[in-house]
Design an enzyme around this catalytic site. Structure first.
Site, PDB file in Angstrom:
ATOM      1  N   HIS A 183       0.724  -1.229  -0.023  1.00  0.00           N
ATOM      2  CA  HIS A 183       0.007  -0.116   0.226  1.00  0.00           C
ATOM      3  C   HIS A 183       0.882   1.310   0.003  1.00  0.00           C
ATOM      4  O   HIS A 183       1.950   1.402   0.751  1.00  0.00           O
ATOM      5  CB  HIS A 183      -0.867  -0.011   1.221  1.00  0.00           C
ATOM      6  CG  HIS A 183      -1.784   1.252   1.426  1.00  0.00           C
ATOM      7  ND1 HIS A 183      -2.065   1.835   2.794  1.00  0.00           N
ATOM      8  CD2 HIS A 183      -2.335   2.019   0.461  1.00  0.00           C
ATOM      9  CE1 HIS A 183      -2.826   2.868   2.612  1.00  0.00           C
ATOM     10  NE2 HIS A 183      -2.862   2.867   1.303  1.00  0.00           N
TER      11      HIS A 183
HETATM   12 CA    CA Z   1       0.430  -0.452  -4.216  1.00  0.00          CA
END
Ligand code: CA
Ligand code: VJV
Ligand code: ZN
Length: 397
Positions: A183
């Site tokens: 992320h």
């Molecule tokens: Ca990513």
């Protein structure tokens, strides 16, 4: 003849300072700047340097890094060495250097390293601002976890945030897209209070059988940024959490559907694409099963939007495949088609030879190296797309 053709007239620039390759995180640390040497060698061996403008950017300086980072943090970062580091020191721990995982070690030349990769991202941003390039590439950057006063996940300075800040001097809306398997939390957090940057990350999300969340543990589908209507950054983040083993077909369709909708709704004036290669099959830290051409199809999709584009590196922990992918994606940018047989006169050829290393080819089947069963069903991905579309309806204007 390597099959070089340039049907499309894109101006592409390549921003790279080779001094970045000589830095080492430590002998068994997964982040190996040496993968950039391999990437450069492949790019040169296919003759791609003749199709782009090459830049050797100067390192960024303290004041430039302070565009995003706290000066106290930067002072510490600029002074710390393996010799003077005190692992029990409160600042050492507070700034993210401690911890038993040793994700962010203090190594020789650390300050030089962060200045070099950030200088290259800044140089790429300036090329877009000056309209010298349609697409500017920096494979040494993409360190998306760094916070303004915290090193995290192999990232000490967030070159992406600094490059986006430069783009914001001329562009009203910048779209950030992140296909690293992790992320892109640092970039998302940096722009959480503005509607001038939209952040979109695709990543592995979930908890393993030992109860550990996949790093950094954030980025679920319901995390769309501030929910307070008074906050300008409201609903200007989109996260696409994915399970282990996603395949080429699923990822390509997911990526194209979601990014096309975001571009249509947000209408960005420039795009920054973080192309972390740890989403490939067989990556040492990743969990996905993507082949090189599927990963590269994301770059083709973004290129087709026709906006000024910075293409930046990121993760990628199986160096030979990182080099293959970023070489292929460089070719995608200039509109060249590359031969599957690697040129035979390249340095480090043995890194790509032998069946287990990809048989001397540019596009070996990485599904053969698959270590993760596909836990993503088509109906589950369909639901995910619906949730993403719903989230986009919260964004106004
Ligand atoms: Ca990513
Ligand atoms: O998962 C973590 C943090 C822990 C690791 C496990 N210990 C037991 C607890 C802390 C939670 N860190 C991740 C960081 C991934 C960073 C990815 C960066 C990027 O690709 O997104 C952008 C460039 C992690 N996963 C694997 C490792 N750390 C790891 C670190 C090492 C290592 C092996 C694996 C550090 C040193 C050495 N080996 C020698
Ligand atoms: Zn990553």
């Amino acid at each position: 003849d390597y099959g070089l053709e340039r049907p499309q007239g894109y101006n592409v620039s390549f921003h790279y300072n080779p001094h970045v390759e000589y830095h080492h995180f430590g002998s068994s640390h997964p982040m190996k700047p040496w993968r950039l040497t391999l990437t450069k060698q492949l790019v040169l061996s296919y003759g791609l340097e003749y199709t782009m403008d090459l830049y050797e950017p100067r390192p960024a300086n303290f004041n430039e890094l302070a565009i995003f980072h706290d000066r106290e943090y930067l002072s510490y970062l600029s002074e710390i060495t393996p010799q003077n580091a005190k692992p029990d020191d409160a600042q050492y721990i507070a700034y993210g250097f401690g911890g038993d995982s040793n994700d962010c070690p203090v190594f020789d030349g650390l300050w030089n390293y962060v200045s070099l990769y950030t200088g290259a991202s800044m140089s790429a941003a300036y090329n877009l601002l000056n309209k010298q390039s349609d697409i500017a590439i920096n494979w040494s950057g993409g360190l998306h976890h760094a916070k303004k006063n915290l090193a995290s996940g192999f990232c000490y300075v967030n070159d992406i945030v600094i490059a986006i800040q430069l783009l914001l001097t001329q562009h009203q809306r910048v779209l950030y897209i992140d296909i690293d398997v992790h992320h892109g939390d640092g970039v998302e957090q940096a722009f959480e209070s503005t509607d001038r940057v939209f952040t979109l990350s695709f990543h592995k999300y979930g908890i393993d059988r030992h109860g550990w969340p996949f790093f950094p543990g954030t980025g679920n589908i319901d995390e769309i940024g501030p929910k307070d209507p008074a906050n300008r950054g409201k609903a200007h983040s989109l996260n696409i959490p994915i399970d282990d083993g996603i395949d080429d077909h699923q990822y390509k369709s997911l990526f194209k559907t979601v990014t096309s909708k975001v571009v249509e709704k947000y209408n960005p004036q420039a795009i920054v694409l973080q192309s972390g290669a740890d989403s490939l099959g067989g990556d040492r830290l990743g969990r996905f099963n993507l082949n090189i051409k599927a990963h590269g199809s994301c770059i083709e999709t973004v290129k087709s939007f026709g906006r000024p584009l910075i293409l930046i590196g990121g993760g990628g922990y199986t160096p030979r495949n990182v080099a293959r992918t970023w070489c292929h994606e460089t070719a995608v940018c200039v509109g060249a088609t590359l031969h599957d047989d690697l040129p035979t006169h390249i340095p480090y050829l043995q890194a790509f030879q032998g069946e287990e290393n990809g048989g001397g080819r540019l596009y070996p089947d990485l599904h053969n190296t698959k270590r993760h069963d596909n836990l993503n069903t088509d109906p589950a991905l369909q639901k995910l797309v619906e949730r993403a579309m719903e989230n986009l309806r919260y964004m106004e204007g």
